[in-house]
Design an enzyme around this catalytic site. Structure first.
Site, PDB file in Angstrom:
ATOM      1  N   LYS A 113       0.715  -1.224  -0.042  1.00 18.97           N
ATOM      2  CA  LYS A 113       0.029  -0.186  -0.165  1.00 18.97           C
ATOM      3  C   LYS A 113       0.861   1.438   0.139  1.00 18.97           C
ATOM      4  O   LYS A 113       0.454   2.112  -0.595  1.00 18.97           O
ATOM      5  CB  LYS A 113      -0.864   0.016   1.313  1.00 18.97           C
ATOM      6  CG  LYS A 113      -1.934  -1.000   1.332  1.00 18.97           C
ATOM      7  CD  LYS A 113      -2.967  -1.005   2.296  1.00 18.97           C
ATOM      8  CE  LYS A 113      -3.974  -2.055   2.126  1.00 18.97           C
ATOM      9  NZ  LYS A 113      -5.030  -2.041   3.290  1.00 18.97           N
ATOM     10  N   LYS A 196      -7.374  -8.435  -6.032  1.00 17.63           N
ATOM     11  CA  LYS A 196      -8.619  -8.886  -5.262  1.00 17.63           C
ATOM     12  C   LYS A 196      -9.508  -7.937  -5.339  1.00 17.63           C
ATOM     13  O   LYS A 196      -9.488  -6.653  -5.620  1.00 17.63           O
ATOM     14  CB  LYS A 196      -8.106  -8.785  -3.706  1.00 17.63           C
ATOM     15  CG  LYS A 196      -9.050  -9.183  -2.741  1.00 17.63           C
ATOM     16  CD  LYS A 196      -8.676  -9.025  -1.309  1.00 17.63           C
ATOM     17  CE  LYS A 196      -9.584  -9.623  -0.075  1.00 17.63           C
ATOM     18  NZ  LYS A 196      -8.962  -9.557   1.307  1.00 17.63           N
ATOM     19  N   LYS A 199     -13.367  -2.857  -1.991  1.00 25.02           N
ATOM     20  CA  LYS A 199     -14.168  -1.803  -2.055  1.00 25.02           C
ATOM     21  C   LYS A 199     -13.411  -0.305  -2.254  1.00 25.02           C
ATOM     22  O   LYS A 199     -14.051   0.648  -2.783  1.00 25.02           O
ATOM     23  CB  LYS A 199     -14.533  -1.511  -0.440  1.00 25.02           C
ATOM     24  CG  LYS A 199     -15.186  -2.624   0.030  1.00 25.02           C
ATOM     25  CD  LYS A 199     -15.852  -2.390   1.433  1.00 25.02           C
ATOM     26  CE  LYS A 199     -14.965  -2.104   2.385  1.00 25.02           C
ATOM     27  NZ  LYS A 199     -14.183  -3.108   2.975  1.00 25.02           N
TER      28      LYS A 199
END
Length: 334
Positions: A113, A196, A199
């Site tokens: 990230k 993946k 959201k």
């Protein structure tokens, strides 16, 4: 008795990936007599990435509504949002002081990230695994249902619990176990089968949201990325075909079948038939959940009351645990 703890971030719409990969299994766990279940909307974790913060309150309420609509029972289980229970943060500081910098620097998710936006990566993103350990250990959680991508965080929580126990010569915290459920499915992006379903993905076409209507679901599945080959009859034929693997996995998960059985139905077929059947099945499964979410969101006071009651129950469990930690350390309390 197993004490189950798991959480979900309110960083956007709850997706079909969240439902099939986690929530559906949570519902099954809460119905097991041997499980004491605590489910948390981790709103404090949500601000490690500076997105959607202005809508955080509404997202927290909608996430809770999705969990209830999908079958989480806030009476038999504890359902609350993290920021209403101060013991999480109080324990996180103590545990952070027992956590080695090197342990955090090895966290793969932080590296992934942070590398996406190196100049803006926050200290909170780096600290996240310590807070996650505090979430679990504040309740002496014994089992944490997680996907493979979170196993490293549970290993860290075990290291931190072990470090506390050794530092103070006690056997206070259990070493939580990652509970990888046999029926857990890893659902990937509709735009890229190697990523993946998330959201937070910038493209809404990459995911199916629990709040999507029938037309939207059908459109997204129709446009889902595929390849130019027919579907195989055996799992070996899925190697190197991430998008084919993903669509057949979603179909299998929704129909409560194995991937092997699903391939027997569609082996030799093109993607057209699978996409048509998958859209119909996804709409059928999601419709009652979506309708219940809309009903609950029309009564925000009910959602807030559920979270308030859940937070009080969570606090009743965590307060004596954290108090004993503070007493052991020697913090003065008058």
């Amino acid at each position: 008795m197993k004490r189950i703890f798991s959480g979900i971030q309110p960083t956007g719409n709850v997706t079909l990936g969240n439902y099939l990969g986690a929530i559906k299994n949570w519902v099954a766990l809460q119905n097991e007599a041997s499980c004491d279940c605590i489910f948390c909307v981790v709103d404090q974790h949500a601000i490690t990435v500076q997105k959607n913060i202005g809508a955080l309150k509404r997202s927290t309420q909608e996430t809770a509504a999705c969990l209830i609509s999908a079958g989480i029972d806030p009476v038999n289980s504890i359902l609350f949002n993290q920021s209403q229970v101060e013991e999480h943060m109080k324990l996180a500081w103590v545990l952070g002081c027992l956590t080695r910098v090197g342990w955090l620097n090895r966290m793969i998710q932080f590296k992934d990230k942070a590398n996406q936006d190196k100049d803006n990566a926050s200290a909170g993103l780096w600290w996240y695994p310590v807070m996650m350990a505090a979430d679990i250990l504040a309740y002496k959680g014994t089992h944490v249902p997680v996907g493979d991508d979170q196993k490293q965080h549970i290993e860290l929580a075990r290291d931190i619990a072990r470090s506390y126990n050794f530092a103070f010569g006690v056997e206070f915290f259990p070493l939580p176990q990652a509970q990888i459920l046999s029926k857990s499915f890893r659902i990937m992006s509709l735009c890229d089968g190697k990523k993946k379903m998330s959201k937070s993905d910038s493209s809404d076409m990459s995911r199916i949201n629990i709040t999507d209507n029938a037309d939207t679901i059908a459109h997204k599945i129709k446009k889902a990325k595929t390849d130019s080959y027919s579907l195989p009859s055996e799992t070996g034929g899925l190697v190197g075909r991430a998008e084919a693997q993903n669509l057949i996995t979603i179909y299998a998960a929704l129909s409560n079948k194995s991937v092997e059985v699903a391939l027997l139905e569609y082996g030799g077929c093109g993607f057209g038939r699978l996409k048509r059947d998958l859209a119909e099945l996804a709409i059928e499964v999601i419709r009652p959940i979506r309708m219940e979410v809309h009903r609950l969101m029309s009564d925000i006071k009910y959602i807030d009351n559920v979270l308030k009651k859940g937070s009080a129950r969570a606090s009743a469990l965590s307060k004596p645990i954290v108090k004993e930690v503070y007493d052991t350390i020697g913090f003065l309390s008058t």
